[in-house]
Enzyme design. Structure first.
Site, mmCIF file in Angstrom:
data_model
loop_
_atom_site.group_PDB
_atom_site.id
_atom_site.type_symbol
_atom_site.label_atom_id
_atom_site.label_comp_id
_atom_site.label_asym_id
_atom_site.label_seq_id
_atom_site.Cartn_x
_atom_site.Cartn_y
_atom_site.Cartn_z
ATOM 1 N N LEU A 10 -0.007 -18.576 37.485
ATOM 2 C CA LEU A 10 -1.038 -18.321 38.497
ATOM 3 C C LEU A 10 -0.638 -17.193 39.448
ATOM 4 O O LEU A 10 -1.314 -16.940 40.437
ATOM 5 C CB LEU A 10 -1.324 -19.604 39.287
ATOM 6 C CG LEU A 10 -1.767 -20.794 38.436
ATOM 7 C CD1 LEU A 10 -1.962 -22.039 39.289
ATOM 8 C CD2 LEU A 10 -3.049 -20.470 37.679
ATOM 9 N N TYR A 142 16.287 -9.791 46.362
ATOM 10 C CA TYR A 142 15.433 -9.645 45.185
ATOM 11 C C TYR A 142 16.164 -8.850 44.108
ATOM 12 O O TYR A 142 16.224 -9.255 42.939
ATOM 13 C CB TYR A 142 14.152 -8.912 45.600
ATOM 14 C CG TYR A 142 13.145 -8.696 44.499
ATOM 15 C CD1 TYR A 142 12.428 -9.757 43.957
ATOM 16 C CD2 TYR A 142 12.877 -7.407 44.029
ATOM 17 C CE1 TYR A 142 11.480 -9.544 42.963
ATOM 18 C CE2 TYR A 142 11.931 -7.189 43.047
ATOM 19 C CZ TYR A 142 11.239 -8.258 42.513
ATOM 20 O OH TYR A 142 10.297 -8.032 41.547
HETATM 21 N N1 SER Z 1 6.334 -5.109 43.079
HETATM 22 C C1 SER Z 1 7.570 -5.764 43.342
HETATM 23 C C2 SER Z 1 7.784 -5.947 44.790
HETATM 24 O O1 SER Z 1 7.293 -5.134 45.544
HETATM 25 C C3 SER Z 1 8.724 -4.980 42.786
HETATM 26 O O2 SER Z 1 9.118 -5.472 41.583
HETATM 27 O O3 SER Z 1 8.465 -6.826 45.164
#
Ligand code: SER
Length: 319
Positions: A10, A142
């Site tokens: 989702l 991240y």
């Molecule tokens: N689009 C993603 C982000 O901005 C990058 O992988 O976190």
């Protein structure tokens, strides 16, 4: 019959990946799963859906056993800005989830697709023409989870013979599902605001150049990589894939070709600006092109025209 399981179905990518997989391989071969419930998110009631929290191995294993899953597209993850805000949760979801998916895949012989990202690079990486094999020392949680995910997937391939494959995706633009907590979200928000208010306040500086891709190309790239002849893959986790590279100023100028009175201004968010400044402007995707024939279809003008047409049509049918 072996089925495909999509985790995070989702989310930003899953919302479009599931219908594309169902079109390509048949509805009965694709099982959507998410930690959220589908009712409000547009999946049809007749389509297979499982509640799966990827931090619980039993839930993944239950779905894999029940549906005889042969391939897992593991999309469940936190995006960059949210991960920076909640680093502990990001590690638990992005790494804990992947580890458990790989363990289930090892026990049941499943192939695994992993979405990595431009975020897997860092300030020490060459930003222009970023090579396939280069320095990866990201400065965000991240990015740390993305590099670790690439390594873990390669490890499971080398150590256990698992068929793991991945892409380093650029920032993604789509008219279907909102991204939610990424550094490249501006490139989606700008279209909605341009159509609604003829104005957008961008949280990145106007000259911030990043690698970007239109969602239809990204979805096709995932399926083509998973269909590629394994003997031809020198790399696995993860391939650079590129389509276009632009700044907020570039995109605003392109939108103005369709909406001449569109205006953009800037209120820079230092956290997301620092993240963006550590990411590639343009990745070199030669390995993907040579090893499995990757080629993007959409450039900036093509994507902008399609986004405005699709969003405009949608707004028209809603009013
Ligand atoms: N689009 C993603 C982000 O901005 C990058 O992988 O976190």
């Amino acid at each position: 019959m072996q089925r495909i399981l999509v985790t995070g179905a989702l989310g930003q990518i899953g919302t479009e990946l599931v219908p594309a997989l169902r079109d390509r391989y048949g509805s009965d071969r694709v099982v959507a799963s998410d930690i959220r419930v589908p009712h409000a998110h547009g999946l049809s009631a007749s389509d297979a859906f499982e509640h799966v929290d990827c931090t619980h191995i039993r839930e993944i294993e239950h779905a894999v056993r029940r549906h005889e899953v042969g391939t897992i597209y593991h999309m469940a993850a936190l995006l960059s800005a949210v991960a920076e805000d909640r680093p502990r949760v990001a590690w638990e979801v992005n790494m804990g989830g992947l580890y458990r998916v790989l363990e289930v895949a090892r026990l049941h012989g499943c192939a695994v697709f992993l979405p990595s990202s431009i975020g897997a690079f860092g300030p020490g990486t060459p930003r222009v023409g970023t090579p396939q094999d280069t320095i990866q020392r990201p400065s965000t949680m991240y990015g740390v989870t993305k590099v670790s995910s690439e390594l873990l997937c390669d490890y499971y391939h080398a150590r256990f013979g698992l068929d793991t494959r991945g892409l380093r995706l650029p920032g993604l633009v789509s008219y279907v599902a909102p991204p939610g907590g990424g550094t490249t979200d501006w490139a989606v928000e700008i279209f909605h605001q341009a159509l609604r208010h003829r104005n957008y306040t961008c949280f990145l500086r106007g000259d911030t150049r990043l690698d970007m891709m239109y969602m239809p190309d990204a979805i096709r790239a995932m399926m083509e990589l998973m269909e590629a002849e394994p003997g031809k893959l020198v790399h696995r986790n993860a391939f650079n894939v590129a389509a276009m590279s632009f700044t907020p100023e570039d995109l605003a100028a392109e939108i103005r070709k369709h909406i001449p009175d569109f205006d953009i201004d800037y209120e820079v968010d230092p956290v997301r600006q620092a993240i963006a400044d550590s990411w590639p402007e343009s990745m070199d995707d030669a390995a993907a092109r040579h090893e499995w024939g990757w080629k993007a279809e959409y450039d900036l003008p093509g994507m902008t025209a399609d986004m405005l047409e699709k969003l405009g049509r949608r707004a028209g049918s809603a009013s």
